[in-house]
Motif scaffolding. Sequence first.
Motif, PDB file in Angstrom:
ATOM      1  N   ASN A 117       0.845  -1.191   0.000  1.00 53.40           N
ATOM      2  CA  ASN A 117       0.000   0.000   0.000  1.00 53.40           C
ATOM      3  C   ASN A 117       0.881   1.241   0.000  1.00 53.40           C
ATOM      4  N   ALA A 118       0.225   2.405   0.041  1.00 52.14           N
ATOM      5  CA  ALA A 118       0.960   3.656  -0.135  1.00 52.14           C
ATOM      6  C   ALA A 118       2.018   3.864   0.948  1.00 52.14           C
ATOM      7  N   LEU A 119       1.780   3.303   2.143  1.00 48.65           N
ATOM      8  CA  LEU A 119       2.777   3.494   3.206  1.00 48.65           C
ATOM      9  C   LEU A 119       4.070   2.767   2.873  1.00 48.65           C
ATOM     10  N   GLN A 120       3.897   1.540   2.319  1.00 50.34           N
ATOM     11  CA  GLN A 120       5.084   0.781   1.909  1.00 50.34           C
ATOM     12  C   GLN A 120       5.797   1.480   0.756  1.00 50.34           C
ATOM     13  N   LEU A 121       4.993   1.931  -0.192  1.00 48.82           N
ATOM     14  CA  LEU A 121       5.592   2.587  -1.357  1.00 48.82           C
ATOM     15  C   LEU A 121       6.330   3.845  -0.906  1.00 48.82           C
ATOM     16  N   ARG A 122       5.704   4.558   0.038  1.00 57.66           N
ATOM     17  CA  ARG A 122       6.359   5.779   0.510  1.00 57.66           C
ATOM     18  C   ARG A 122       7.720   5.468   1.120  1.00 57.66           C
ATOM     19  N   GLU A 123       7.779   4.356   1.868  1.00 58.58           N
ATOM     20  CA  GLU A 123       9.061   3.983   2.479  1.00 58.58           C
ATOM     21  C   GLU A 123      10.129   3.788   1.406  1.00 58.58           C
ATOM     22  N   LEU A 124       9.746   3.097   0.343  1.00 60.29           N
ATOM     23  CA  LEU A 124      10.704   2.870  -0.747  1.00 60.29           C
ATOM     24  C   LEU A 124      11.129   4.188  -1.375  1.00 60.29           C
ATOM     25  N   LEU A 125      10.149   5.097  -1.501  1.00 62.60           N
ATOM     26  CA  LEU A 125      10.453   6.374  -2.154  1.00 62.60           C
ATOM     27  C   LEU A 125      11.260   7.293  -1.244  1.00 62.60           C
ATOM     28  N   ASP A 126      11.097   7.107   0.069  1.00 68.29           N
ATOM     29  CA  ASP A 126      11.849   7.933   1.018  1.00 68.29           C
ATOM     30  C   ASP A 126      13.353   7.800   0.778  1.00 68.29           C
ATOM     31  N   GLU A 127      13.760   6.597   0.381  1.00 63.69           N
ATOM     32  CA  GLU A 127      15.189   6.395   0.121  1.00 63.69           C
ATOM     33  C   GLU A 127      15.689   7.328  -0.969  1.00 63.69           C
ATOM     34  N   HIS A 128      14.773   7.767  -1.822  1.00 60.53           N
ATOM     35  CA  HIS A 128      15.155   8.682  -2.902  1.00 60.53           C
ATOM     36  C   HIS A 128      14.798  10.123  -2.570  1.00 60.53           C
ATOM     37  N   GLY A 129      14.309  10.335  -1.352  1.00 56.94           N
ATOM     38  CA  GLY A 129      13.958  11.688  -0.924  1.00 56.94           C
ATOM     39  C   GLY A 129      12.767  12.277  -1.648  1.00 56.94           C
ATOM     40  N   ILE A 130      11.867  11.433  -2.125  1.00 60.34           N
ATOM     41  CA  ILE A 130      10.729  11.911  -2.915  1.00 60.34           C
ATOM     42  C   ILE A 130       9.746  12.696  -2.053  1.00 60.34           C
ATOM     43  N   GLY A 131       9.226  13.808  -2.605  1.00 58.29           N
ATOM     44  CA  GLY A 131       8.238  14.582  -1.874  1.00 58.29           C
ATOM     45  C   GLY A 131       7.037  14.918  -2.730  1.00 58.29           C
ATOM     46  N   LEU A 132       6.927  14.253  -3.878  1.00 58.03           N
ATOM     47  CA  LEU A 132       5.871  14.636  -4.824  1.00 58.03           C
ATOM     48  C   LEU A 132       5.648  13.468  -5.784  1.00 58.03           C
ATOM     49  N   ALA A 133       4.363  13.150  -6.055  1.00 57.48           N
ATOM     50  CA  ALA A 133       4.072  12.057  -6.988  1.00 57.48           C
ATOM     51  C   ALA A 133       3.254  12.583  -8.151  1.00 57.48           C
ATOM     52  N   VAL A 134       3.636  12.194  -9.362  1.00 57.65           N
ATOM     53  CA  VAL A 134       2.903  12.619 -10.560  1.00 57.65           C
ATOM     54  C   VAL A 134       2.370  11.381 -11.278  1.00 57.65           C
TER      55      VAL A 134
END
Lengths: 678, 406
Positions: B57-74
Amino acid sequence: MVTPTDRERLQDAIEELDRASSLTRPEVVGRLLSRVDALTDGVEGLEHLLASMPALVDAGLFEGGPWEDPGRLVPSLVGGTLRAGDRTTLMEILSELRMLALAQGQMELKGFSSTRARRFLEETMVRNLDLVFLEEEGRGTDGVESKIVVLMKLLRDRIPIASLKPGLATEIALLCIQRPIVTDRALELLRLVRDHIPIEDRVVVAEGLPDDGQPEWEDPDPDRRLSLYLNAAFTPSEAAQERNADEYRSFLEGADGETLAREVEALGRGMRETGLAIAHHAHLLRRVAGRDDLLAAFLGLSGSGEAELRRHRPFVRELIDRAVQPELARVCHGLGRLLDRGLLSQQPVRIGLERFLTLELHPEVARGIEESRPGCSMSPEAILLADTINVLGQPLGIGQGKNPTCQSARGISLWSRHAPGKLLNMIQTVGRSFDLSMRFEGDLLKASDLGQGLVRDFDHDLDAVSVVLVPHLDRIYNEMMRRAAYRGEDPHKWVNPAMYGHWIPTDFSSAYDYATDSIQDYETFLRTFYATHHPAYNRGHDLAYPNPVGIFLTAISGALVGFHAISILRVREVRGSVRVFLYNPNSEGRQRWHADIRPTVAGHGELPGESSLPFDQFASRLYAFHFNPSDVGEPDRVPDEVLERVKSMARPSWGASYRWAGEGLPGMGGPAATPMGG
Amino acid sequence: MSTPVALLGWSLPAIETARRMGRPFVVVSFDDFSGWAREHDIPFVAWDFNLWNERSNALQLRELLDEHGIGLAVPLFEETVEWAGALNSLYRDDPRLLNRGYLFRNKAMMKRKALLAGFRVGLFEEVHAPEQVHSFMSRLNEANLQLEGEEDAWVHLKPFSAAGTVGHKLLRSHAAVDERVVAEDFPCLVESHLPGQEFSCEAFIHNGKVRFLNITEYVKLGYSNFVPAGPELEGHRARIAEAVDRLVDAFGIEYGMIHPEWFLTEDNVLSFGEVACRIPGGHIFELIEKAHGFDPIEGLILCSDPAVDEATLEAFFPESEGGGGSYAGSVMVYPKPGRIRELAIPEALKEDPMFESHTLIAPEEHKVSDTREGFGNHYGTVFFRGDDPSRMRDLLVHYQDADFFA
């Protein structure tokens, strides 16, 4: 017409290409080609593309694709690519325009000089002469061919046809010097030259082909070199020049002995020098069939050939009567070589050939032969007999055509040399029954019971013996390979002796290890090869029988493209360098094995149909060979630096596709193929 | 430094744009693309957008994206819209963003929302079985006061959440319902046929304000369209812009780009069809780039980022929303049923001054089935450019039926 909009649109497309990274380049190039399409329909459009070529190249038109590096392009392949249609045709046209831009100095590429570009274009035109004259031949009015016509117009405007003459002369000489059985390609090339290129006829001094390492095409006068072949193929004598084949036959009927002797001298010489024969030759041969002296002179027989003729005079006349027809005149050359080999004195051969005189062909076999010679009025039986004579006379002139059946072609060639009786028996068996059986490890394999072989769309552009035999041999070979698979070793170890004959040596060495899918102990492999085949390390003995071996074929880039079956015929020292002489069933002994590994067919003492390579280069392509354990000489004496040299040619090339034992990970990933086919 | 962005969906042009912008990014897409991404040095997170459970779910995906410092999804594609909504809800701490994502993904919900906002929409219903489609058609017939022998009312059947014309069936009679509707279609939406000229808008929105509004004229839905719209439709720009503003307000859209489809009747009544929040189909972005001269993917990324300032937006979008007199159009080519051997581009096309390029490639010989649902796969696209919108329309109509194969 190139409109301002066209210019603007091409400019836009180039700019778009310039902006694209490798990610979207294929898509952007595709759209650019849709604009190029209309521009390639006229010379004016091509000129505009030519002028835009530096910008197109800078924008990355060729990047990441097969055309990227002009140094890796092959002139002989251009024709096929031009004909492929659609985007492939368009890219190939652009590739030629880049060459032209380079040749004319409109742009520069590092490592590719304008001279080299010019030479590439010349060789492309030579190797694809049929395309150069499409329009004159009444073709190229629509589709892909019309684009080729336009391209050739531009090229011919920039590269005068006359400048192709040296290249053409060499091409024709090299084609003929290999003495292929199927001479249609050489004759067609000569016809195009005769019809479309003005050649000054020069008196040709009879000179034969001295084996002194100075091939006759070193003659600096291309007109004289071309005249030799043109005369042999079209105007072998004054009488033949003035008459078509039928008129020539009538002329011969009324000719006296002196006239006949003159014609025999003229036509015979041309045939001997070129290996080419036309309808006139067949008429003359039939006419002089009753005269031993004229016959021997015409066929260019050696002393033993002449003795053979005298010994089997009635049978030879019978063969001439049945097999020598104007529509398949190539048999004139083959018959002479058959007699020179003394084969009729081998009882299995004479009896085998005699049985051909009463052979009735299975309808399927007859159909196959007819398909291979469309429009020929000869009976399939006569065609088969004629090509049987050719196959026996010219074992090294057999080719696989476009079929992936190097194994079968190699087999026919080996049998012709060493088991001609067995070969005749096979031809007859298949001819009568449209089936063939061979034994493999105690089991009888019947071709008609077996699944498909390697070949799918059979190319019929072959001699009739191959047309008859190859589909059956191919199936049997495939079945043997299937049965011998998964034994942890190369199946050829068992298949080759079973397929070709039990004179194949029993021991077998392969660089490729089936069990571990890797290259194992390459050094021992090489040492064994040197110690069995190289005169310096094998106690100087010669090969008794040809050795059917497997080689790695690599692309110009060095990457592995496949496996191929050839035979080692002999090993000789030529001018201080040891060379391997071999038979390549590929129909073209000049087939490149690598960018820098190019077998030659002349210039090093090659006999007609042989190719040769320096020993080290050959060794670097080898993956499997047979040998006799008692023949192994002194493997330890092979110097390390020789092996290092061979390894340095092998490793970065095909070697990159394999894991090398004891060296961990594969060189370049991707599963390596399992050696088979050709 | 700008916020690193997660591009949801595999799109080479989008990757190229992000690289060109020099903006840090990561591509989120199915694992199938990971090899290619590695090979081309593309920052990549493998994710199965179709799998949603307690461990995906989005929480898991966010964790993966955190490694890349992501702050925005398009979101780039339809199936990524609610994932973008969920991620952006987390990034901006606003749970309503996720619901808005769902709104775009459920056509019934979206139509109800539009209806509540005062838009005219077709009559629609959520259905679960073929009988309900028959009943819906019968009620429409009734409302149309159908007499014996008169034709049935047309009914459109659409999946709740598919992009564009995927799974779309136009049913013109009860017989067609029996013939073409299958169990796999359900549940889905049925709606009455809306008459009028169909078109779409691509509205680039930042901070709740429409920054650029393109109008795309549909020549034939699913086949051909051009940008900007011809003068007839552009003449209604004020009316259209007002409707888009109202839609943006009603749906509460603050950032990104929306792609609503509308119908305009001859008596100038505007009806709402549907709205999507992803890269539109029909090559519309490519046409926008050609006609307006800006990269719409860059526009999308900029508008999706709350941190982008006014001046940047101001400088990025062109002044004139109706274009500079140059029109870009495309027609998608569908092969005619029968045997196909080779590509045969009509000579007249190659020589037409408005022809720009095509993406048709020579096919392997094969048979084209004549039983296509939705629109099937198109075989390539032909692009046109020029300054005459009426000729553009004619060309698109002509080449929509031309045969490009032999």
